[in-house]
Design an enzyme around this catalytic site. Structure first.
Site, short mmCIF file in Angstrom:
data_model
loop_
_atom_site.label_atom_id
_atom_site.label_comp_id
_atom_site.label_asym_id
_atom_site.label_seq_id
_atom_site.Cartn_x
_atom_site.Cartn_y
_atom_site.Cartn_z
N GLY A 1 0.83 -1.21 0.00
CA GLY A 1 0.00 0.00 0.00
C GLY A 1 0.85 1.25 0.00
N ASN A 2 0.25 2.37 0.32
CA ASN A 2 0.98 3.64 0.38
C ASN A 2 0.32 4.56 1.40
OD1 ASN A 2 -1.06 5.42 -1.09
ND2 ASN A 2 -0.77 3.76 -2.56
N ARG A 3 0.90 5.73 1.62
CA ARG A 3 0.46 6.62 2.69
C ARG A 3 -0.69 7.55 2.32
NH1 ARG A 3 3.71 6.15 6.99
NH2 ARG A 3 5.86 5.45 6.64
N SER A 4 -1.29 7.38 1.16
CA SER A 4 -2.37 8.30 0.79
C SER A 4 -3.59 8.10 1.69
CB SER A 4 -2.78 8.08 -0.67
OG SER A 4 -3.84 8.95 -0.99
#
Ligand code: CTP
Ligand code: CA
Length: 228
Positions: free
Chosen positions: A33-36
């Protein structure tokens, strides 16, 4: 650059916003995933709604609630996000790709939870490239919607930031790219944001700093300017 309160300059306009961050499964309990957080995309959906647009919000794993008065489509993976956008884009006037899209996904997804007994002290996960959704939309024949992308960059130099945005607009055939510098307290997860909105020639259409809503209004005004 922020629309006057009550301005309905997008009345009759169909706007698609993608928001949040994709998740690519590794096994049934893990993902890449990512930090958005989805805050900027949700602010865009709210702002477009308030300006009178018909809004579809395609949200990947949002950490904030979708606004009322928009058509909300929840997704998780890049494949789901792509299907959601590509199937609806022929009817759209403006598409804003605010979602943070994973560039890669695991080649294979384990059907049962991976175990460290089986993997040992180190192991690798082979990744394969995902489709570039914005570039795919950019390749469509006319008429196509106004295409707005985002570029979150850790680059500090202002001129280099603009050049990167322009390069992405050129490569993906996007009309505008909102470039934002991400670091501690800026961009991902933060309440405020700061963007420079550029086209493929490196021309700056707007600069906006402030709440994500203020930044959203600046982006929509710039997109409307392209369409007009
Ligand atoms: N994007 C997309 N599909 C992808 C990757 C990115 O539609 N597979 C969109 C993003 O939503 C964003 C824009 O393209 O609006 C730019 O994304 P970014 O990650 O900055 O660009 P990349 O081309 O992936 O380049 P890199 O990550 O190497 O900087
Ligand atoms: Ca990327």
């Amino acid at each position: 650059v922020v629309a006057a309160a009550g301005s309905r300059d997008l009345a009759g306009t169909r706007v698609i916003i993608t928001a949040g961050g994709t998740r690519e499964p590794i096994d049934p309990v893990r993902f890449i995933g990512n930090r958005s957080s989805g805050k900027q995309g949700v602010a865009l959906a709210e702002a477009a709604r308030d300006r009178g647009a018909d809004v579809v919000l395609i949200g990947a794993n949002l950490e904030v609630a979708p606004p009322v008065g928009v058509d909300f489509v929840p997704v998780s993976t890049v494949a789901e996000l792509r299907d959601g956008v590509v199937s609806r884009s022929p009817d759209a006037d403006i598409v804003v790709m605010a979602a943070a899209v994973s560039d890669y996904r695991p080649v294979t997804v384990a059907t049962t939870k991976m175990k460290k007994d089986a993997e040992g002290d180190s192991f690798s996960i082979e990744l394969t490239a995902n489709p570039d959704i914005l570039a795919e939309l950019g390749q469509r024949q006319h008429p196509r919607p106004v295409l707005v992308g985002f570029a979150a960059e850790t680059e500090a130099d202002a001129g280099e930031l603009i050049a990167r945005g322009a390069g992405k607009a050129e490569r993906k055939n996007a009309d505008l790219i909102a470039v934002n510098r991400v670091d501690e307290g800026r961009g991902f997860g933060a309440a405020d944001n700061e963007v420079t909105i550029v086209d493929r020639y490196g021309e700056v259409h707007a600069r906006a700093a402030g709440s994500k809503r203020e930044v959203a209004d600046a982006i929509l005004a710039a997109a409307r300017g392209v369409r007009a």
